[in-house]
Design a protein around this motif. Structure first.
Motif, PDB file in Angstrom:
ATOM      1  N   ASP A 232      12.637 -24.256  25.772  1.00  0.00           N
ATOM      2  CA  ASP A 232      12.306 -23.762  24.422  1.00  0.00           C
ATOM      3  C   ASP A 232      11.082 -24.405  23.833  1.00  0.00           C
ATOM      4  O   ASP A 232      11.433 -25.655  23.243  1.00  0.00           O
ATOM      5  CB  ASP A 232      13.438 -23.391  23.562  1.00  0.00           C
ATOM      6  CG  ASP A 232      14.575 -22.326  24.214  1.00  0.00           C
ATOM      7  OD1 ASP A 232      14.093 -21.412  24.877  1.00  0.00           O
ATOM      8  OD2 ASP A 232      15.652 -22.647  24.023  1.00  0.00           O
TER       9      ASP A 232
ATOM     10  N   TYR B 127       9.541 -20.134  21.167  1.00  0.00           N
ATOM     11  CA  TYR B 127      10.659 -19.667  20.159  1.00  0.00           C
ATOM     12  C   TYR B 127      10.478 -18.401  19.649  1.00  0.00           C
ATOM     13  O   TYR B 127      11.391 -17.638  19.519  1.00  0.00           O
ATOM     14  CB  TYR B 127      10.939 -20.520  18.957  1.00  0.00           C
ATOM     15  CG  TYR B 127      11.576 -22.169  19.192  1.00  0.00           C
ATOM     16  CD1 TYR B 127      12.387 -22.173  20.116  1.00  0.00           C
ATOM     17  CD2 TYR B 127      10.860 -23.217  18.613  1.00  0.00           C
ATOM     18  CE1 TYR B 127      13.077 -23.328  20.245  1.00  0.00           C
ATOM     19  CE2 TYR B 127      11.484 -24.288  18.770  1.00  0.00           C
ATOM     20  CZ  TYR B 127      12.578 -24.539  19.625  1.00  0.00           C
ATOM     21  OH  TYR B 127      12.970 -25.795  19.930  1.00  0.00           O
ATOM     22  N   ALA B 128       9.237 -17.868  19.686  1.00  0.00           N
ATOM     23  CA  ALA B 128       8.854 -16.474  18.910  1.00  0.00           C
ATOM     24  C   ALA B 128       9.316 -15.600  19.911  1.00  0.00           C
ATOM     25  O   ALA B 128       9.804 -14.392  19.394  1.00  0.00           O
ATOM     26  CB  ALA B 128       7.481 -16.697  18.802  1.00  0.00           C
TER      27      ALA B 128
ATOM     28  N   ARG C 261      12.955 -13.954  19.665  1.00  0.00           N
ATOM     29  CA  ARG C 261      13.081 -13.565  18.430  1.00  0.00           C
ATOM     30  C   ARG C 261      12.583 -12.038  18.264  1.00  0.00           C
ATOM     31  O   ARG C 261      12.869 -11.104  17.770  1.00  0.00           O
ATOM     32  CB  ARG C 261      12.244 -14.482  17.005  1.00  0.00           C
ATOM     33  CG  ARG C 261      12.099 -13.810  15.685  1.00  0.00           C
ATOM     34  CD  ARG C 261      11.424 -14.678  14.739  1.00  0.00           C
ATOM     35  NE  ARG C 261      10.355 -15.171  15.311  1.00  0.00           N
ATOM     36  CZ  ARG C 261       9.149 -14.382  15.042  1.00  0.00           C
ATOM     37  NH1 ARG C 261       9.087 -13.298  14.723  1.00  0.00           N
ATOM     38  NH2 ARG C 261       7.947 -15.111  15.493  1.00  0.00           N
ATOM     39  N   LEU C 262      11.269 -12.217  18.676  1.00  0.00           N
ATOM     40  CA  LEU C 262      10.510 -10.634  18.973  1.00  0.00           C
ATOM     41  C   LEU C 262      11.301  -9.701  19.764  1.00  0.00           C
ATOM     42  O   LEU C 262      11.243  -8.697  19.529  1.00  0.00           O
ATOM     43  CB  LEU C 262       9.128 -10.878  19.559  1.00  0.00           C
ATOM     44  CG  LEU C 262       8.208 -11.807  18.594  1.00  0.00           C
ATOM     45  CD1 LEU C 262       7.029 -11.900  19.253  1.00  0.00           C
ATOM     46  CD2 LEU C 262       7.907 -11.039  17.369  1.00  0.00           C
TER      47      LEU C 262
ATOM     48  N   ALA D  16      14.388  -9.501  20.098  1.00  0.00           N
ATOM     49  CA  ALA D  16      15.626  -9.196  19.269  1.00  0.00           C
ATOM     50  C   ALA D  16      15.347  -8.170  18.299  1.00  0.00           C
ATOM     51  O   ALA D  16      16.189  -8.139  17.350  1.00  0.00           O
ATOM     52  CB  ALA D  16      16.529 -10.535  19.074  1.00  0.00           C
ATOM     53  N   ASP D  17      14.061  -7.778  17.894  1.00  0.00           N
ATOM     54  CA  ASP D  17      13.872  -6.992  16.744  1.00  0.00           C
ATOM     55  C   ASP D  17      14.549  -5.830  16.816  1.00  0.00           C
ATOM     56  O   ASP D  17      14.901  -5.112  17.881  1.00  0.00           O
ATOM     57  CB  ASP D  17      12.336  -6.672  16.925  1.00  0.00           C
ATOM     58  CG  ASP D  17      11.702  -6.118  15.557  1.00  0.00           C
ATOM     59  OD1 ASP D  17      11.220  -6.750  14.756  1.00  0.00           O
ATOM     60  OD2 ASP D  17      11.937  -4.734  15.329  1.00  0.00           O
TER      61      ASP D  17
ATOM     62  N   ARG E  59      10.414  -4.101  20.351  1.00  0.00           N
ATOM     63  CA  ARG E  59      10.897  -4.751  21.614  1.00  0.00           C
ATOM     64  C   ARG E  59      10.081  -4.225  22.697  1.00  0.00           C
ATOM     65  O   ARG E  59       9.781  -5.264  23.619  1.00  0.00           O
ATOM     66  CB  ARG E  59      12.458  -4.530  21.963  1.00  0.00           C
ATOM     67  CG  ARG E  59      13.098  -5.081  20.703  1.00  0.00           C
ATOM     68  CD  ARG E  59      14.715  -5.056  20.910  1.00  0.00           C
ATOM     69  NE  ARG E  59      15.345  -3.971  21.294  1.00  0.00           N
ATOM     70  CZ  ARG E  59      15.959  -2.910  20.637  1.00  0.00           C
ATOM     71  NH1 ARG E  59      16.050  -3.279  19.143  1.00  0.00           N
ATOM     72  NH2 ARG E  59      16.291  -1.650  20.906  1.00  0.00           N
TER      73      ARG E  59
ATOM     74  N   GLU F  23       2.757 -11.748  19.114  1.00  0.00           N
ATOM     75  CA  GLU F  23       2.792 -11.220  17.687  1.00  0.00           C
ATOM     76  C   GLU F  23       1.916 -10.023  17.688  1.00  0.00           C
ATOM     77  O   GLU F  23       2.703  -9.056  16.725  1.00  0.00           O
ATOM     78  CB  GLU F  23       2.463 -12.496  16.971  1.00  0.00           C
ATOM     79  CG  GLU F  23       3.555 -13.839  16.838  1.00  0.00           C
ATOM     80  CD  GLU F  23       4.736 -13.523  15.952  1.00  0.00           C
ATOM     81  OE1 GLU F  23       4.939 -12.487  15.453  1.00  0.00           O
ATOM     82  OE2 GLU F  23       5.201 -14.628  16.047  1.00  0.00           O
TER      83      GLU F  23
END
Length: 164
Positions: free
Chosen positions: A87, A126-127, A130-131, A133-134, A140, A159
């Motif tokens: 990660d 790490y992003a 998170r992305l 799991a939007d 997604r 992003e």
């Protein structure tokens, strides 16, 4: 006698061809903080095809987790069924680790790389989780589709995909 690091119940063992375990372990620990060689065990000489004094096992800590590298011989090879995921804080770390670990740039896909010993690694910013799991399924899907087109994961592009 060298003090052993704190106990860890499950310790992955990585099988290397003869005389590669120490080189690989030293390389891996050079890449990440909280990493070190803990113990090197030498063969007593009666190990199959071994010579007295050859390195048999290297116990090492990689980013705080313990591993064992075994000079087991050529019988077994790494494959993509097992990989180690790192990660990463940001794009700089993704790029640094990809450059260090990828021995076959043409084989890179979706952040996966293969090192010079054949071990697969996932270099993940790490992003990404998170992305992925939007709560919005459209976000997604866009992020997933963008990731599938990448060799090396690119945080800025992921992003952008999330924003549409």
């Amino acid at each position: 006698m060298t003090a052993l690091p704190p106990r860890q119940k499950v310790i992955p063992t990585l099988w290397f061809d003869k005389n590669q375990a120490e080189e690989a372990a030293r390389f891996y620990v050079s890449l990440l903080p909280d990493s070190r060689i803990d113990t090197i065990v030498h063969s007593p000489g009666d190990y199959p095809d071994g010579h007295a004094g050859d390195v048999l096992v290297v116990e090492f800590t990689l980013a705080g987790s313990r591993y064992t590298a075994l000079n087991g011989g050529p019988m077994f090879k790494f494959n993509e069924a097992v990989s180690l995921q790192i990660d990463c804080e940001d794009q700089t770390e993704v790029d640094r680790l990809t450059e260090a670990l990828s021995a076959v740039p043409d084989a890179e896909q979706c952040g996966w790389v293969k090192d010079r010993w054949g071990l697969s690694w996932q270099i993940v910013p790490y992003a990404l989780p998170r992305l992925l799991a939007d709560p919005d399924p459209a976000v997604r899907k866009r992020v997933f589709d963008a990731m599938m087109q990448m060799k090396r994961l690119n945080v800025a592009e992921l992003e952008r995909a999330a924003k549409g």
